[in-house]
Design a protein around this motif. Structure first.
Motif, PDB file in Angstrom:
ATOM      1  N   TYR A 148      38.217  42.750  20.926  1.00  0.00           N
ATOM      2  CA  TYR A 148      37.552  42.425  22.189  1.00  0.00           C
ATOM      3  C   TYR A 148      37.124  40.957  22.298  1.00  0.00           C
ATOM      4  CZ  TYR A 148      33.918  42.158  25.736  1.00  0.00           C
ATOM      5  OH  TYR A 148      33.150  41.762  26.798  1.00  0.00           O
ATOM      6  N   PRO A 149      36.470  40.351  21.307  1.00  0.00           N
ATOM      7  CA  PRO A 149      36.038  38.949  21.480  1.00  0.00           C
ATOM      8  C   PRO A 149      37.196  38.009  21.768  1.00  0.00           C
ATOM      9  CG  PRO A 149      34.902  39.957  19.629  1.00  0.00           C
ATOM     10  CD  PRO A 149      35.970  40.918  20.035  1.00  0.00           C
ATOM     11  N   GLU A 189      29.101  39.012  13.990  1.00  0.00           N
ATOM     12  CA  GLU A 189      28.045  39.433  14.909  1.00  0.00           C
ATOM     13  C   GLU A 189      28.640  39.878  16.245  1.00  0.00           C
ATOM     14  OE1 GLU A 189      23.824  37.534  16.595  1.00  0.00           O
ATOM     15  OE2 GLU A 189      25.331  36.264  15.615  1.00  0.00           O
ATOM     16  N   THR A 190      29.630  39.137  16.716  1.00  0.00           N
ATOM     17  CA  THR A 190      30.247  39.461  17.997  1.00  0.00           C
ATOM     18  C   THR A 190      31.032  40.763  17.915  1.00  0.00           C
ATOM     19  OG1 THR A 190      30.434  37.088  18.464  1.00  0.00           O
ATOM     20  CG2 THR A 190      31.719  38.581  19.840  1.00  0.00           C
ATOM     21  N   ALA A 191      31.776  40.956  16.843  1.00  0.00           N
ATOM     22  CA  ALA A 191      32.551  42.191  16.689  1.00  0.00           C
ATOM     23  C   ALA A 191      31.627  43.400  16.585  1.00  0.00           C
ATOM     24  CB  ALA A 191      33.444  42.097  15.459  1.00  0.00           C
ATOM     25  N   ARG A 192      30.530  43.244  15.863  1.00  0.00           N
ATOM     26  CA  ARG A 192      29.564  44.355  15.741  1.00  0.00           C
ATOM     27  C   ARG A 192      28.953  44.688  17.100  1.00  0.00           C
ATOM     28  NH1 ARG A 192      27.275  42.411  11.776  1.00  0.00           N
ATOM     29  NH2 ARG A 192      25.559  41.290  12.778  1.00  0.00           N
ATOM     30  N   ALA A 193      28.602  43.658  17.866  1.00  0.00           N
ATOM     31  CA  ALA A 193      28.040  43.886  19.196  1.00  0.00           C
ATOM     32  C   ALA A 193      29.060  44.545  20.116  1.00  0.00           C
ATOM     33  CB  ALA A 193      27.585  42.557  19.797  1.00  0.00           C
ATOM     34  N   ALA A 194      30.329  44.124  20.009  1.00  0.00           N
ATOM     35  CA  ALA A 194      31.372  44.743  20.824  1.00  0.00           C
ATOM     36  C   ALA A 194      31.517  46.220  20.495  1.00  0.00           C
ATOM     37  CB  ALA A 194      32.699  44.012  20.608  1.00  0.00           C
ATOM     38  N   GLY A 195      31.425  46.544  19.210  1.00  0.00           N
ATOM     39  CA  GLY A 195      31.507  47.952  18.818  1.00  0.00           C
ATOM     40  C   GLY A 195      30.372  48.769  19.421  1.00  0.00           C
ATOM     41  N   GLU A 196      29.176  48.214  19.403  1.00  0.00           N
ATOM     42  CA  GLU A 196      28.020  48.927  19.978  1.00  0.00           C
ATOM     43  C   GLU A 196      28.196  49.135  21.484  1.00  0.00           C
ATOM     44  OE1 GLU A 196      24.801  46.353  19.036  1.00  0.00           O
ATOM     45  OE2 GLU A 196      24.844  46.790  16.870  1.00  0.00           O
ATOM     46  N   TRP A 197      28.620  48.085  22.181  1.00  0.00           N
ATOM     47  CA  TRP A 197      28.744  48.175  23.641  1.00  0.00           C
ATOM     48  C   TRP A 197      29.884  49.115  24.044  1.00  0.00           C
ATOM     49  CZ3 TRP A 197      32.048  44.951  27.229  1.00  0.00           C
ATOM     50  CH2 TRP A 197      31.720  45.206  28.561  1.00  0.00           C
ATOM     51  N   LEU A 198      31.037  48.960  23.410  1.00  0.00           N
ATOM     52  CA  LEU A 198      32.181  49.804  23.770  1.00  0.00           C
ATOM     53  C   LEU A 198      31.913  51.267  23.434  1.00  0.00           C
ATOM     54  CD1 LEU A 198      35.073  47.438  22.622  1.00  0.00           C
ATOM     55  CD2 LEU A 198      34.323  47.896  24.964  1.00  0.00           C
ATOM     56  N   ALA A 199      31.159  51.526  22.363  1.00  0.00           N
ATOM     57  CA  ALA A 199      30.812  52.909  22.032  1.00  0.00           C
ATOM     58  C   ALA A 199      29.916  53.520  23.111  1.00  0.00           C
ATOM     59  CB  ALA A 199      30.121  52.968  20.670  1.00  0.00           C
ATOM     60  N   VAL A 214      24.321  39.487  22.707  1.00  0.00           N
ATOM     61  CA  VAL A 214      25.252  38.791  21.817  1.00  0.00           C
ATOM     62  C   VAL A 214      26.567  38.517  22.533  1.00  0.00           C
ATOM     63  CG1 VAL A 214      26.602  38.990  19.690  1.00  0.00           C
ATOM     64  CG2 VAL A 214      24.201  39.683  19.717  1.00  0.00           C
ATOM     65  N   LEU A 215      27.056  39.501  23.284  1.00  0.00           N
ATOM     66  CA  LEU A 215      28.326  39.319  23.994  1.00  0.00           C
ATOM     67  C   LEU A 215      28.177  38.339  25.158  1.00  0.00           C
ATOM     68  CD1 LEU A 215      29.658  42.988  23.987  1.00  0.00           C
ATOM     69  CD2 LEU A 215      30.089  41.141  22.340  1.00  0.00           C
ATOM     70  N   LEU A 216      27.016  38.311  25.758  1.00  0.00           N
ATOM     71  CA  LEU A 216      26.764  37.315  26.801  1.00  0.00           C
ATOM     72  C   LEU A 216      26.740  35.901  26.217  1.00  0.00           C
ATOM     73  CD1 LEU A 216      24.032  39.309  28.726  1.00  0.00           C
ATOM     74  CD2 LEU A 216      26.289  38.696  29.622  1.00  0.00           C
ATOM     75  N   TRP A 221      29.593  30.509  25.151  1.00  0.00           N
ATOM     76  CA  TRP A 221      30.237  29.547  24.273  1.00  0.00           C
ATOM     77  C   TRP A 221      31.747  29.521  24.467  1.00  0.00           C
ATOM     78  CZ3 TRP A 221      28.000  25.593  22.200  1.00  0.00           C
ATOM     79  CH2 TRP A 221      26.609  25.632  22.039  1.00  0.00           C
ATOM     80  N   ALA A 222      32.336  30.638  24.871  1.00  0.00           N
ATOM     81  CA  ALA A 222      33.755  30.620  25.251  1.00  0.00           C
ATOM     82  C   ALA A 222      33.948  29.715  26.460  1.00  0.00           C
ATOM     83  CB  ALA A 222      34.244  32.040  25.556  1.00  0.00           C
TER      84      ALA A 222
END
Length: 381
Positions: A148-149, A189-199, A214-216, A221-222
């Motif tokens: 996702y990131p 950190e970003t991958a972990r946050a993506a996992g939480e949100w997508l779940a 975290v994803l925001l 930064w992107a």
């Protein structure tokens, strides 16, 4: 009048409805609230509502300040296409930079496509890509947390390229608040946050709505890496926003962290924290202050708000916008109130000897269009 005759570049706005509206739907677009008016009241009875009848009625062939019912009846008689064309053309805008993160109004229908908006306004139209909208489309594609990131970064770059966008925009203030950790999140950190949100999306369903801080931050930064101007909503808005968490001074850490990249940060709206936004623009070379939205909603007091913005900010760092959305009236009101407020201030400062006429005219040209052309790389007609 110092502001007379200068072109206007509306550097932050949205498209409008191309259909007729009843009285309730029209009044609902005169407020930042998504709630109904209090019983026995109307949003037409507001500074913005009065400004619409003052500045828009003559364009439709009516007397200024005509009764609301008369105004709406005339609007319906003309038909939406003609009313939209008249009102947009009367605003006298050279270029519109349109945030396309809003494509429709719930219960009212889709907004005009950008080519139709450009034709109605008689103006050039360029696009501003909303970060969160891109990220949510990626999530809707059922991607994995691990990918996702990077998928977001790739999709954002593609959206900017494919739409020939001149800027990107974040609504972090709505989705979390501006009080986030200013540092770029790590990959883990970003991958972990993506996992939480997508779940959570998998469990609860519905359209994706990105609120994870975290994803925001990852998106911010992107955006910095794109090297395009980054617009950030600050200050007042609808009830989805907690006002004190939209104070632009909360972005100071991010402003400092992003400074080495040289990416322009544009603080939109800011009211009632417009002096904080002006301060940031005064002390950081990559920060710019916007005077949109607040001028329309403060109506007869627009000059007081504009004067406070101009107290400390360098004049090459101030940008005009309307933040018009839904109603073409909001383009005309925003432009008329800005022109009137700026002319009154500059003429007064010239008359009392504080400024010379040449400087007043030069500043009017900068704030009206020159600063936006320089910042976004736009060509003058």
């Amino acid at each position: 009048m110092a502001a007379a005759g200068h072109a206007l570049v509306d550097h932050h706005c949205h498209s409008v409805l191309g259909r007729d509206l009843d009285a309730g739907a029209f009044a609902a677009l005169l407020t930042e609230s998504d709630r109904p008016a209090a019983p026995g009241t109307s949003f037409l009875d507001s500074q913005l509502g009065f400004a619409v009848r003052r500045h828009c009625a003559p364009v439709l062939g009516l007397e200024p300040h005509c009764p609301p019912g008369e105004y709406l009846a005339r609007r319906r008689d003309l038909g939406a296409p003609e009313a939209v064309r008249r009102l947009l053309r009367a605003a006298g805008l050279e270029t519109l930079l349109v945030d396309t993160g809003l494509e429709a109004i719930p219960g009212a229908g889709p907004l005009l496509p950008l080519p139709d908006l450009a034709a109605a306004a008689g103006a050039a139209v360029r696009e501003v890509v909303r970060l969160e909208s891109v990220a949510e489309r990626v999530a809707a594609g059922r991607v994995s947390a691990r990918s996702y990131p990077d998928d977001c970064v790739r999709a954002l770059a593609e959206a900017v390229r494919d739409r020939d966008a001149v800027a990107v925009k974040s609504v972090l203030a709505y989705r979390h608040g501006l009080d986030v950790d200013p540092r770029p999140p790590s990959a883990a950190e970003t991958a972990r946050a993506a996992g939480e949100w997508l779940a959570r999306l998998d469990r609860h369903g519905g359209p994706p709505r990105l609120t994870h801080p975290v994803l925001l931050r990852h998106l911010l930064w992107a955006a910095v890496e794109l090297r395009l101007p980054l617009q950030l909503h600050t200050g007042f808005g609808d009830p989805d926003l907690t006002l004190h968490r939209a104070d632009p001074s909360l972005l100071t850490g991010f402003v400092r962290a992003a400074e080495p990249y040289g990416v322009p940060l544009v603080l939109l709206h800011a009211y009632p924290y417009h002096r904080q936004a002006a301060h940031l623009a005064a002390v950081y070379p990559h920060v710019y202050a916007d005077v949109g939205l607040a001028l329309a909603h403060t109506g007869a007091r627009a000059g007081a708000v504009l004067a406070e913005v101009l107290e400390t900010v360098p004049f090459g760092k101030v940008l005009f916008s309307t933040d018009a959305y839904g109603l073409p009236e909001l383009y005309l009101v925003g432009a008329a109130l800005f022109r009137g407020a700026l002319a009154s201030l500059l003429d007064g400062w010239t008359a009392d000897g504080s400024w010379c006429a040449a400087d007043a005219d030069r500043v009017a040209a900068m704030v009206s269009a020159g600063n936006a052309r320089r910042l976004y790389g736009l060509r003058a007609p």
